[in-house]
Design a protein around this motif. Structure first.
Motif, PDB file in Angstrom:
ATOM      1  N   VAL A   1     -34.717 -33.652  16.120  1.00 53.42           N
ATOM      2  CA  VAL A   1     -34.391 -34.619  17.171  1.00 53.42           C
ATOM      3  C   VAL A   1     -32.901 -34.958  17.057  1.00 53.42           C
ATOM      4  O   VAL A   1     -32.412 -35.206  15.955  1.00 53.42           O
ATOM      5  CB  VAL A   1     -35.270 -35.884  17.019  1.00 53.42           C
ATOM      6  CG1 VAL A   1     -34.802 -36.990  17.955  1.00 53.42           C
ATOM      7  CG2 VAL A   1     -36.732 -35.542  17.270  1.00 53.42           C
ATOM      8  N   PRO A   2     -32.164 -34.980  18.172  1.00 48.62           N
ATOM      9  CA  PRO A   2     -30.718 -35.181  18.101  1.00 48.62           C
ATOM     10  C   PRO A   2     -30.328 -36.439  17.323  1.00 48.62           C
ATOM     11  O   PRO A   2     -30.976 -37.474  17.429  1.00 48.62           O
ATOM     12  CB  PRO A   2     -30.306 -35.316  19.569  1.00 48.62           C
ATOM     13  CG  PRO A   2     -31.364 -34.613  20.333  1.00 48.62           C
ATOM     14  CD  PRO A   2     -32.629 -34.779  19.541  1.00 48.62           C
ATOM     15  N   ASP A   3     -29.281 -36.309  16.547  1.00 43.90           N
ATOM     16  CA  ASP A   3     -28.780 -37.453  15.777  1.00 43.90           C
ATOM     17  C   ASP A   3     -27.273 -37.300  15.682  1.00 43.90           C
ATOM     18  O   ASP A   3     -26.760 -36.190  15.636  1.00 43.90           O
ATOM     19  CB  ASP A   3     -29.413 -37.472  14.377  1.00 43.90           C
ATOM     20  CG  ASP A   3     -29.202 -38.804  13.669  1.00 43.90           C
ATOM     21  OD1 ASP A   3     -28.727 -39.770  14.303  1.00 43.90           O
ATOM     22  OD2 ASP A   3     -29.513 -38.880  12.462  1.00 43.90           O
ATOM     23  N   TRP A   4     -26.607 -38.415  15.681  1.00 44.52           N
ATOM     24  CA  TRP A   4     -25.146 -38.368  15.656  1.00 44.52           C
ATOM     25  C   TRP A   4     -24.618 -39.589  14.934  1.00 44.52           C
ATOM     26  O   TRP A   4     -25.365 -40.520  14.635  1.00 44.52           O
ATOM     27  CB  TRP A   4     -24.595 -38.341  17.086  1.00 44.52           C
ATOM     28  CG  TRP A   4     -24.977 -39.559  17.872  1.00 44.52           C
ATOM     29  CD1 TRP A   4     -24.341 -40.751  17.904  1.00 44.52           C
ATOM     30  CD2 TRP A   4     -26.110 -39.683  18.728  1.00 44.52           C
ATOM     31  NE1 TRP A   4     -25.013 -41.618  18.721  1.00 44.52           N
ATOM     32  CE2 TRP A   4     -26.100 -40.981  19.246  1.00 44.52           C
ATOM     33  CE3 TRP A   4     -27.147 -38.805  19.114  1.00 44.52           C
ATOM     34  CZ2 TRP A   4     -27.096 -41.447  20.119  1.00 44.52           C
ATOM     35  CZ3 TRP A   4     -28.126 -39.275  19.989  1.00 44.52           C
ATOM     36  CH2 TRP A   4     -28.081 -40.586  20.485  1.00 44.52           C
ATOM     37  N   SER A   5     -23.319 -39.554  14.696  1.00 39.00           N
ATOM     38  CA  SER A   5     -22.654 -40.707  14.113  1.00 39.00           C
ATOM     39  C   SER A   5     -21.365 -40.952  14.876  1.00 39.00           C
ATOM     40  O   SER A   5     -20.867 -40.055  15.557  1.00 39.00           O
ATOM     41  CB  SER A   5     -22.352 -40.460  12.643  1.00 39.00           C
ATOM     42  OG  SER A   5     -21.808 -41.637  12.080  1.00 39.00           O
ATOM     43  N   ASN A   6     -20.878 -42.160  14.754  1.00 42.11           N
ATOM     44  CA  ASN A   6     -19.601 -42.466  15.355  1.00 42.11           C
ATOM     45  C   ASN A   6     -19.077 -43.756  14.736  1.00 42.11           C
ATOM     46  O   ASN A   6     -19.822 -44.473  14.044  1.00 42.11           O
ATOM     47  CB  ASN A   6     -19.732 -42.628  16.880  1.00 42.11           C
ATOM     48  CG  ASN A   6     -18.425 -42.334  17.594  1.00 42.11           C
ATOM     49  OD1 ASN A   6     -17.370 -42.215  16.974  1.00 42.11           O
ATOM     50  ND2 ASN A   6     -18.497 -42.209  18.912  1.00 42.11           N
TER      51      ASN A   6
ATOM     52  N   ASP B   1     -21.884 -46.106  19.809  1.00 36.94           N
ATOM     53  CA  ASP B   1     -23.261 -45.927  19.324  1.00 36.94           C
ATOM     54  C   ASP B   1     -23.254 -45.096  18.039  1.00 36.94           C
ATOM     55  O   ASP B   1     -22.856 -43.940  18.041  1.00 36.94           O
ATOM     56  CB  ASP B   1     -24.082 -45.235  20.423  1.00 36.94           C
ATOM     57  CG  ASP B   1     -25.562 -45.187  20.090  1.00 36.94           C
ATOM     58  OD1 ASP B   1     -25.897 -45.197  18.887  1.00 36.94           O
ATOM     59  OD2 ASP B   1     -26.377 -45.152  21.027  1.00 36.94           O
ATOM     60  N   THR B   2     -23.705 -45.729  16.973  1.00 32.44           N
ATOM     61  CA  THR B   2     -23.658 -45.101  15.647  1.00 32.44           C
ATOM     62  C   THR B   2     -25.039 -44.640  15.214  1.00 32.44           C
ATOM     63  O   THR B   2     -25.224 -44.118  14.132  1.00 32.44           O
ATOM     64  CB  THR B   2     -23.123 -46.136  14.626  1.00 32.44           C
ATOM     65  OG1 THR B   2     -22.070 -46.883  15.221  1.00 32.44           O
ATOM     66  CG2 THR B   2     -22.597 -45.471  13.380  1.00 32.44           C
TER      67      THR B   2
ATOM     68  N   SER C   1     -25.250 -42.012   4.672  1.00 34.45           N
ATOM     69  CA  SER C   1     -25.294 -40.552   4.775  1.00 34.45           C
ATOM     70  C   SER C   1     -24.920 -40.069   6.164  1.00 34.45           C
ATOM     71  O   SER C   1     -24.135 -39.142   6.316  1.00 34.45           O
ATOM     72  CB  SER C   1     -26.674 -40.035   4.400  1.00 34.45           C
ATOM     73  OG  SER C   1     -27.648 -40.545   5.284  1.00 34.45           O
ATOM     74  N   ILE C   2     -25.470 -40.678   7.198  1.00 35.27           N
ATOM     75  CA  ILE C   2     -25.126 -40.297   8.568  1.00 35.27           C
ATOM     76  C   ILE C   2     -24.221 -41.368   9.182  1.00 35.27           C
ATOM     77  O   ILE C   2     -23.210 -41.060   9.802  1.00 35.27           O
ATOM     78  CB  ILE C   2     -26.383 -40.135   9.458  1.00 35.27           C
ATOM     79  CG1 ILE C   2     -27.431 -39.246   8.786  1.00 35.27           C
ATOM     80  CG2 ILE C   2     -25.995 -39.611  10.843  1.00 35.27           C
ATOM     81  CD1 ILE C   2     -27.080 -37.812   8.619  1.00 35.27           C
ATOM     82  N   GLY C   3     -24.618 -42.630   8.985  1.00 38.90           N
ATOM     83  CA  GLY C   3     -23.894 -43.728   9.634  1.00 38.90           C
ATOM     84  C   GLY C   3     -22.408 -43.730   9.333  1.00 38.90           C
ATOM     85  O   GLY C   3     -21.588 -44.051  10.195  1.00 38.90           O
ATOM     86  N   ALA C   4     -22.045 -43.357   8.112  1.00 40.15           N
ATOM     87  CA  ALA C   4     -20.631 -43.425   7.738  1.00 40.15           C
ATOM     88  C   ALA C   4     -19.869 -42.153   8.080  1.00 40.15           C
ATOM     89  O   ALA C   4     -18.657 -42.094   7.873  1.00 40.15           O
ATOM     90  CB  ALA C   4     -20.494 -43.750   6.253  1.00 40.15           C
ATOM     91  N   ILE C   5     -20.542 -41.135   8.609  1.00 36.35           N
ATOM     92  CA  ILE C   5     -19.801 -39.916   8.985  1.00 36.35           C
ATOM     93  C   ILE C   5     -18.738 -40.269  10.025  1.00 36.35           C
ATOM     94  O   ILE C   5     -17.622 -39.771   9.997  1.00 36.35           O
ATOM     95  CB  ILE C   5     -20.737 -38.809   9.539  1.00 36.35           C
ATOM     96  CG1 ILE C   5     -21.753 -38.371   8.482  1.00 36.35           C
ATOM     97  CG2 ILE C   5     -19.916 -37.599   9.989  1.00 36.35           C
ATOM     98  CD1 ILE C   5     -22.774 -37.339   8.987  1.00 36.35           C
TER      99      ILE C   5
ATOM    100  N   PHE D   1     -19.641 -37.422  15.617  1.00 33.86           N
ATOM    101  CA  PHE D   1     -20.139 -36.183  15.011  1.00 33.86           C
ATOM    102  C   PHE D   1     -21.598 -36.007  15.386  1.00 33.86           C
ATOM    103  O   PHE D   1     -22.424 -36.894  15.179  1.00 33.86           O
ATOM    104  CB  PHE D   1     -20.005 -36.212  13.483  1.00 33.86           C
ATOM    105  CG  PHE D   1     -20.472 -34.942  12.825  1.00 33.86           C
ATOM    106  CD1 PHE D   1     -19.747 -33.757  12.976  1.00 33.86           C
ATOM    107  CD2 PHE D   1     -21.645 -34.910  12.075  1.00 33.86           C
ATOM    108  CE1 PHE D   1     -20.189 -32.582  12.386  1.00 33.86           C
ATOM    109  CE2 PHE D   1     -22.084 -33.730  11.483  1.00 33.86           C
ATOM    110  CZ  PHE D   1     -21.350 -32.557  11.641  1.00 33.86           C
ATOM    111  N   PHE D   2     -21.892 -34.845  15.965  1.00 29.59           N
ATOM    112  CA  PHE D   2     -23.256 -34.533  16.382  1.00 29.59           C
ATOM    113  C   PHE D   2     -23.809 -33.564  15.353  1.00 29.59           C
ATOM    114  O   PHE D   2     -23.259 -32.490  15.137  1.00 29.59           O
ATOM    115  CB  PHE D   2     -23.216 -33.897  17.772  1.00 29.59           C
ATOM    116  CG  PHE D   2     -24.581 -33.694  18.370  1.00 29.59           C
ATOM    117  CD1 PHE D   2     -25.267 -34.767  18.926  1.00 29.59           C
ATOM    118  CD2 PHE D   2     -25.174 -32.433  18.386  1.00 29.59           C
ATOM    119  CE1 PHE D   2     -26.535 -34.585  19.478  1.00 29.59           C
ATOM    120  CE2 PHE D   2     -26.439 -32.256  18.929  1.00 29.59           C
ATOM    121  CZ  PHE D   2     -27.115 -33.335  19.487  1.00 29.59           C
TER     122      PHE D   2
END
Ligand SMILES: Cc1cc2nc3c(=O)[nH]c(=O)nc-3n(C[C@H](O)[C@H](O)[C@H](O)COP(=O)(O)OP(=O)(O)OC[C@H]3O[C@@H](n4cnc5c(N)ncnc54)[C@H](O)[C@@H]3O)c2cc1C
Ligand code: FES
Ligand code: FES
Lengths: 258, 780, 155
Positions: free
Chosen positions: B471-476, B531-532, B542-546, B613-614
């Motif tokens: 499922v798509p996940d990204w950070s920003n 949107d983070t 791990s993802i949130g801080a990318i 980052f996707f």
């Protein structure tokens, strides 16, 4: 905020006489000692008094006195004062052990021993130790005082021997020289919790045999109870684990519902 | 985007960092003092009595009933009451289901559990609101109801959701190889049924929200929540405003653990609805009782587990059926079930696997996100199975695990190839050594007389990073260097105790920029940030801080180029630390941090950047039950030592040894805090926490006297974690998730230790005195 | 009715209803937000205050009960240098996570260390039995108390 305590009148008294007078005149009044049971009961609507009589300032009922063969403890003595009393620790260690495991420091700092007894919860933790110590309670009213053995004080859940106009004034604890005393509390966790069951025991031993045995439990019946059948069965027997284990089953006779 | 700012290039570059300024150190978190001194603001701290409406909820008293009418006339007569609102008043959509559209915000036509929300009462003060809520009369037509998931699964005459036509709300599956073949190759087979129960998050702060109508049809909502952008989406859907008209701020939170991820958007939507309908600031706070009765719980499960292994100690096959009691609504149940399903094997190589999952509707409080997300229960079952197999094979449980643990190059039960970051076997070996496993195991297995029995047990678990099944996940994030050299980081990650925005995010920004850490401030939990994604699934760092990592790296490239120009050297030669930039080749050439930033502003170098980052992911095939599950897994092992009083059944956890293979450890102090807290929460779950339901599915122990959590005297001694830093290529500096990890194996490790102490298999939680007493009696 | 008491060293007079609890008087009438609402049933410890120097739960104290007594919250101790080593120790060791329980812990621990400046680990655990923490697992809180007790003695 969320618990709506009904509207109440609040009065302060600072002398025992004054308190007894007020209780004599008011109809639907409740005394507040530490209030730790009372306020919760008000919050959940278990009681609906019109007036709260704050007796927390009646300093003449806050004491622990050594009379040699017995201790006298004023009903308004806080649980924490009992825990920290070297006198009680020396003469009634089972009471200290039990009270130390009651509630938390924050509660023990305001809660009183009198409140614990008068609230008459089946789970009251000061009751089993006082029952094995065969404590006597002094009840006072405007008419005078009377003495009741603790074993006759509890009449049912939240019911006691106290009349409406009476106060518990003092607890007299005989000094049981040469006895072994112990208290074990089983709760859902290791601290700050109500008893699932607690047991107080006091024994005396001579020539390797039990000469006196007293066992009391809470949370297993409508009131804290003594386990007389088990006590009697053990008296005169040799002190060993096997005897104790065998007799322990008789404790069930004192439990209701079984 | 210039090639120099391509996130993959930047990430690869920083992943190679060997020396660190602040990363890997126990830097003090930025909020500690403020919180200790009581200055940190939580939702209720924004409530101004007298200036805001107070909202009170009216809850269903029936497990399943049609609503024939809501009579609010008496309530509305009370002076100070501003309104009583039900489903029909909702201007937007009355639909808040996260996975399936099965959940109205306010009951619409029928109620499905005791605690379902029927109406909202708004009044000028809390006293009036509470009184008025008691006066709202609801007329019900009771319907037959079903509480037991196994029964609900079979019945079609009683349906929690008629439109579904069955109480099976959702199914999942994983298939690998051929299980018949696998069991045929097995020399030992064990089969058991496991049961686990509900758990409440019991964050000390209950759920609350404050909604403030603003000029121009806008709303600001200060709310509990773990994902500000999701809170906003739900609010906007319910009140019927565009998302751009809603601003959400998640202030400090007194704990979340997943519970506020589910309930946060709902409490926000309720307050927002009242604010929208009345035009007045509206405040809603759950009582502890409401919180316990209403918000979603860790799921109760029934897990049937069959596993086989060959004589050489190799796992051959597993056949697992996972049933989740999903309660009245699915909420995040399908996602939770997916996670349980793909993790069902435990972190082991299993050639043949068949796993089936079911979410079953019942008329009880519903299932939701809770630290571990479906995983603690299934790892409990999987790890008990591992012990039983080891026993039958005559092997030591650790040796048996070491033979089967996943290693780089192995595939999971969904056939996903694990090409890197698989340090679990090393972690288990190191942990067993540290804990003195062999000696203790041998000693405790022999000693089994006497009243007090000791035991030692292990639980090993894994937990996929990011959302399940591709499922798509990204950070920003938005990182800005202000003119004075201070740094502001804006992130949607929230602060609920885990500390990522106030510790690791700051460290990452300071590390990459070379800026003094005291100059870095993180503005968290707000829709003003890009949107983070959510603060869940151990993704805060791990993802949130990318996003912070990438945005900071972009800025650093710009600073390096600028400094190179100023100091007449090449960008690669630039070092920024200790408040200045200098040339590595000639440290006497330097410029202070503050002057460097001044120059940037003077010369037109943009000092703000986002770090989108996707995550690259594969696909999962739901039909085949195979495919890509997660970009990587975090691994955890736990050894627990217990003592059981055989007279009372009382279990005491004496010591816990945790081990983590969770990539780079950015802040060891914070990681230890997460491990210790999670371990004790897991212990609470294993030993004492449980709900008591009556015959209407009502929770009877909705207070903290009877729903007990561990105190300081219950907590075991927790040893320093053993770390294996198995670097994850997309994580900041190689970090994986940590927040949930130690909870996952805790029930397994403790149950296995109790089994070891008593020589009785444990298949059911919790291990209360009563349950253990009967377990012992059953044996005698 | 009116009650007079000392709040954080200053005399205050507040108009209360006898059925109000101290927690609400502090939070809603006097603006003291450091005292947290966790359960309102004397079950969690977030609302801990010092009443005549002793920790107790403000959610189980009726407002009139404090008449003539002294109430202290973290705001008071903030002004008081003695708290500093304690707060620093909590921050350094990592004993603060969500922080919702922390002011309550600090008040309890402050009163405890005054009584018992060199406690054992068991005594520490016993002292904080009435302050629940869902985040930390208590280990770092206990370590912070040990550290603070050392710092306070040496400083
Ligand atoms: C969180 C919490 C945990 C608790 N844990 C325990 C526990 O572990 N074990 C346990 O046993 N109890 C426990 N309790 C109950 C309670 O704290 C004790 O019973 C306490 O001793 C009551 O004392 P008090 O002074 O606060 O009583 P109050 O609340 O003031 O009074 C209780 C009742 O007794 C009456 N009363 C009080 N004093 C007198 C008197 N002198 N004469 C006549 N009537 C009187 C009052 O009118 C009232 O009805 C707990 C309570 C709370 C809130
Ligand atoms: S709010 Fe007072 S103890 Fe929980
Ligand atoms: S730090 Fe969150 S409850 Fe203690």
């Amino acid at each position: 905020m969320f618990y709506r305590i009904p509207e109440i009148n609040y009065i302060y008294v600072s002398k025992l006489d004054e308190a007894l007078e007020v209780l004599h005149t008011l109809d639907n009044a409740r005394v507040l000692a530490g209030g730790t049971d009372l306020v919760m009961d008000l919050k959940i609507g278990r009681i609906r008094p019109e007036t709260i009589v704050d007796i927390s300032r009646v300093d003449e009922l806050k004491y622990i006195k050594d009379e040699g063969d017995y201790l006298r403890i004023g009903a308004l003595t806080t649980l924490q004062d009992i825990v920290e009393s070297s006198l009680v620790r020396a003469k009634a260690p089972v009471l200290v052990k039990a009270v130390n495991e009651m509630a938390s420091w924050q509660v023990r700092n305001v809660a009183t021993i009198g409140g614990n007894l008068c609230n008459a919860s089946p789970a009251a933790d000061s009751a089993p130790p006082l029952m094995v110590l065969e404590a006597r309670l002094i009840l006072a009213s405007r008419e005078g005082e009377r003495e009741v053995p603790i074993t006759q004080f509890f009449k049912g859940p939240r019911k006691t021997e106290l009349r409406k106009d009476e106060l518990l004034k003092e607890i007299i604890i005989p000094y049981e020289r040469g006895s072994g005393q112990h208290y074990i509390k089983l709760g859902r966790r290791d601290a700050f919790t109500l008893s699932i069951v607690s047991v107080a025991a006091l024994v005396k031993v001579s020539n390797g045999k039990f000469s006196d045995v007293r066992i009391a439990l809470n949370s297993v019946a409508p009131t804290p109870v003594r386990a007389y059948d088990a006590e009697n069965a053990l008296k005169g027997r040799e002190v060993n684990l096997e005897n104790i284990e065998n007799v322990s089953k008789l404790v069930l006779n004192s439990i209701s519902p079984q | 985007m210039s090639a120099a700012e391509d996130p993959y290039t930047l990430m690869e570059k920083w992943l190679k960092a060997k020396e660190f300024l602040v990363v890997g150190k126990g830097v003090r978190r930025a909020d500690a003092i403020e919180k200790a001194l009581g200055m940190a603001r939580y939702v209720e701290d924004f409530y101004m009595p007298g200036h805001m409406l107070f909202v009170k909820q009216v809850l269903s008293t029936e497990p399943h009933a049609r609503i024939l009418g809501v009579d609010a006339s008496k309530a509305l007569e009370i002076p100070g009451v501003e309104g009583v609102f039900t489903a029909k008043d909702i201007p937007g959509e009355n639909q808040v289901g996260y996975a399936l559209p099965d959940q109205p915000l306010l009951a619409d036509g029928k109620v499905r559990f005791v605690g379902d929300l029927v109406a909202l009462v708004a009044a000028r003060d809390f006293d009036t609101a509470i009184r008025a809520a008691e006066e709202v009369r609801i007329k019900y037509e009771p319907l037959p109801y079903v509480l037991d998931p196994l029964e609900a699964m079979k019945r079609t005459d009683v349906l929690v959701h008629e439109e579904v036509g069955s109480n099976i709300a959702f199914r999942t599956k994983v298939r690998k190889g051929n299980v018949e073949e696998g069991f045929a190759k097995s020399d030992v087979i064990v089969e058991n049924e496991y049961r686990t129960h509900h758990q409440d998050h019991l964050y000390l702060e209950t759920e609350g929200a404050l909604a403030l109508p603003e000029l121009g049809d806008r709303l600001t909502v200060i709310s509990a929540g773990q994902y500000p952008h999701l809170v906003r989406a739900i609010v906007s859907r319910v009140v019927g405003l565009p998302e751009s008209h809603v601003k959400v701020i998640i202030p400090y939170m007194g704990g979340g653990f997943g519970g506020k991820d589910d309930e946060g958007p709902l409490v926000a939507a309720k307050a927002a609805l009242v604010a929208r309908l009345t035009g007045k600031p509206s405040f809603l706070l759950y009582t502890r009782e409401e919180s316990l009765i209403m918000h979603p719980k860790r799921e109760a499960t029934v897990i049937k587990y069959k596993s086989g292994a060959s004589k050489d100690g190799k796992l051959q096959a597993i056949d697992v059926q996972i049933i989740h009691d999903t309660g009245a609504f699915t909420n995040r149940g399908p996602f939770i079930l997916w996670r349980a399903t793909v993790h069902a094997s435990g972190p082991y190589k299993v050639p043949h696997a068949k796993v089936d999952g079911y979410c079953i509707y019942t008329n009880k409080v519903y299932q939701g996100s809770y630290r571990g997300f479906g995983n603690p229960s299934v790892q409990f079952a999987a790890e008990a199975q591992m012990d039983r197999l080891a026993e039958k094979l005559g092997m030591d449980p650790v040796d048996f695990r070491l033979k089967n643990l996943l290693r780089p190059g192995d595939t999971t039960i969904t056939n996903q190839l694990l090409d890197h970051s698989v340090g679990v076997a090393d972690a288990v070996a190191k942990l067993a050594e540290t804990a003195g496993w062999r000696e203790k195991r041998e000693r405790y297995s022999k000693e089994n007389g006497g009243r007090y029995r000791k035991g030692i047990g292990i639980g090993v678990a894994w937990h996929g990073i990011s959302t399940s099944r591709g499922v798509p996940d990204w950070s920003n994030a938005l990182v800005k260097i202000e003119k004075d050299g201070s740094v502001s980081v804006h992130t949607g990650i929230v602060e609920m105790g885990q500390g990522s925005p106030v510790s690791s995010h700051r460290q990452i920004a300071a590390e990459i920029l070379g800026a003094p850490i005291d100059l870095v401030t993180v503005d968290f939990g707000t829709t003003d940030a890009p949107d983070t994604g959510a603060t869940h699934a151990s993704r805060g760092t791990s993802i949130g801080a990318i996003g912070v990592y990438v945005a900071s790296a972009k800025l650093r490239e710009r600073l390096n180029r600028l400094a190179a120009e100023l100091l007449e050297t090449s960008p690669d030669d630039i070092v920024i630390k200790d408040g200045k930039a200098y040339a590595r080749s000639n440290p006497s050439k330097s410029i202070s941090w503050k002057d460097l930033i001044k120059e940037a502003y003077a010369r037109g170098v943009e000092m703000s950047a986002t770090g989108y980052f996707f995550l690259p992911k594969g696909k999962f095939d739901d039909q085949k039950g195979q495919g890509y599950a997660y970009p990587a897994f975090s691994y955890v092992a736990m050894i627990a030592e217990v003592e059981v009083d055989t007279y009372t059944g009382k279990v005491r956890v004496l010591r816990i040894w945790p081990g983590l293979a969770a990539g780079k450890i950015i802040n060891p102090t914070q990681v230890e805090g997460q491990v210790e807290g999670a371990a004790v929460q897991g212990m609470g779950y294993a030993l004492m926490e449980q709900f008591v339901f009556d015959d209407k599915g009502r929770i009877l122990n909705a207070d903290m006297t009877d729903y007990v959590i561990p105190t300081a005297l219950d907590a075991p001694e927790i040893m320093k974690p053993v770390y294996v830093e198995d670097i994850f290529k997309y994580g900041p500096f190689g970090a994986k998730g940590v927040g949930e990890m130690a909870l996952i194996p805790a029930p397994a490790a403790i149950a296995n230790a109790v089994s070891n102490a008593l020589g009785i298999k444990v298949t059911k939680l919790p291990l209360t005195s009563e349950n253990v007493y009967f377990l012992i009696k059953g044996k005698r | 009715m009116e009650v007079f008491f000392k709040l954080n060293g200053q005399p205050v007079k507040v108009d209360v209803k006898p059925n109000e609890v101290l927690l609400d008087v502090l939070r809603l009438k006097l603006g003291i937000k450091s005292v947290k609402r966790g359960c309102e049933r004397a079950e969690c410890g977030t609302c801990t205050v010092l009443l005549d120097g002793k920790p107790t739960y403000s959610c189980m104290i009726l407002a009139p009960y404090v008449n003539g007594r002294e109430v202290a919250t973290i705001e008071y101790l903030k002004e008081n240098g003695e708290l500093k080593p304690l707060v620093e120790a909590f921050a350094d060791v990592g004993a603060v996570q969500c922080g919702f329980c922390t002011p309550g812990f600090l008040l309890t621990v402050y009163a405890f260390l005054k009584k018992n400046p060199s406690p054992t680990r068991e005594e520490i655990k016993k002292a904080i039995e009435g302050n629940l923490c869902r985040c930390t697992g208590y280990k770092k809180i206990i370590e912070a108390i040990e550290l603070a007790s050392k710092k306070m003695k040496s400083g």
